[in-house]
Design an enzyme around this catalytic site. Structure first.
Site, PDB file in Angstrom:
ATOM      1  N   TYR A   1       0.845  -1.202   0.000  1.00 11.99           N
ATOM      2  CA  TYR A   1       0.000   0.000   0.000  1.00 11.99           C
ATOM      3  C   TYR A   1       0.883   1.256   0.000  1.00 11.99           C
ATOM      4  O   TYR A   1       0.658   2.184  -0.792  1.00 11.99           O
ATOM      5  CB  TYR A   1      -0.909  -0.009   1.238  1.00 11.99           C
TER       6      TYR A   1
ATOM      7  N   LYS B   1       1.053   4.356  -2.765  1.00 13.47           N
ATOM      8  CA  LYS B   1       0.705   5.730  -2.383  1.00 13.47           C
ATOM      9  C   LYS B   1       1.896   6.676  -2.589  1.00 13.47           C
ATOM     10  O   LYS B   1       1.715   7.851  -2.922  1.00 13.47           O
ATOM     11  CB  LYS B   1       0.230   5.773  -0.924  1.00 13.47           C
TER      12      LYS B   1
END
Length: 320
Positions: free
Chosen positions: A182, A186
């Protein structure tokens, strides 16, 4: 910085695209833009959920002008088809909000051969942006600076990216957990915004040569109650107790307030040229991580990521 969506200008005649617009932050981003007169294209994977979300917004704002753009970010064929369909419908695009995302999901490879978080959060938005950039530049050429903008939703989660920021040897991070995957996706959103700003933002070659100026931001919406947070709670990870504590202290906000930073960057008259290319969290709440990692500020890393992404996406035929 104080900002409220009520201060948005009249957006009649402006066209916006918001990915992941049928729920959470995206839903309220669409609602507020439409409330102020914009023609908004809501991207959603499920036509049923998208149609229901549009109907709900129209109950609040009967004159809202919202169209559904069916798009599945886990399927790049669908992303390209949606972009091409949009380009047959409109001759201008004033704002693109790359909002959709998934968080800390179990390891999965998409049918396109990329790790699910990497594709959903970054690659699919890179491809979508690439297809829409020519129209955005044409739109910007005829308008004052700041009239055309791109917003990339990122997260303080980028601080959890692997050592070095982006693992070019294995972008799927198969041997890592869901949080580094993740974080890497990002971080890529932040670096992508910096690359776009450098190419098209104020003072860029494109702006100086009269080829169009686009203001670009990467946005950390803050700790927000959305479906992303829900998926983390259901996963039973340690982050669940963190969310519980934050909620107890009133530090998790409703999705509506989570959309305010996106709205400021997408359409507020108060945004300044020098804010293009920056990382935003407008509320500056106590305890909210609002700093960027060293990797997020690394211009060379942004260049390498752009080069690698462009090469792979062209080779796979998603862009020319």
């Amino acid at each position: 910085m104080t900002f409220h969506p009520d201060t948005l200008p009249d957006l009649k005649g402006k066209v916006f695209i918001v990915t992941g617009g049928n729920s959470g932050i995206g839903y309220y981003t669409v609602a507020h833009l439409a409330e102020h007169g914009a023609h908004v294209y809501m991207c959603a994977r499920s036509p049923e959920k998208g149609t229901a979300a549009i109907a709900n917004i129209k109950k609040m704002h009967p004159s809202a002008n919202i169209d559904l753009l069916q798009m599945d970010l886990m399927n790049l064929t669908s992303v390209v088809a949606a972009a091409k369909h949009f380009l047959t419908l409109e001759t201008a695009l004033h704002g693109l909000v790359n909002n959709a995302g998934i968080m800390a999901t179990p390891f999965e490879m998409t049918k396109d051969g990329h790790e699910a978080q990497w594709q959903t959060n970054y690659l699919a938005h890179w491809v979508l942006t690439e297809h829409l950039l020519p129209l955005m530049l044409r739109t910007a050429k005829t308008l004052p600076p700041g009239s055309v903008r791109i917003v990339n939703l990122t997260s303080a989660g980028h601080l959890g990216a692997p050592k070095g920021g982006i693992n070019f040897k294995d972008l799927s991070l198969k041997q890592s957990g869901p949080w580094p995957r993740y974080g890497q996706s990002k971080l890529a959103n932040v670096l992508h915004a910096k690359t776009l700003h450098k190419a098209y933002g104020p003072g860029s070659p494109s702006a100086r040569n009269g080829e169009g100026e686009i203001w670009v931001s990467s946005v950390h919406p803050g700790m927000v109650e959305t479906n992303l947070a829900k998926s983390v709670r259901e996963s039973g990870s340690g982050m669940m107790s963190v969310f519980s504590v934050l909620r107890m202290f009133g530090l998790i906000w409703p999705a509506d307030k989570g959309s305010w930073t996106s709205l400021f960057c997408a359409a507020s008259r108060d945004m300044k040229a020098e804010q293009s290319g920056t990382y935003f969290e407008i509320f500056r709440r106590f305890g909210e991580p609002r700093w960027q990692s060293d990797a997020a500020k690394d211009g060379k890393l942004a260049e390498r990521l752009e080069e690698q992404t462009g090469e792979v996406m062209r080779k796979e035929g998603w862009v020319r």
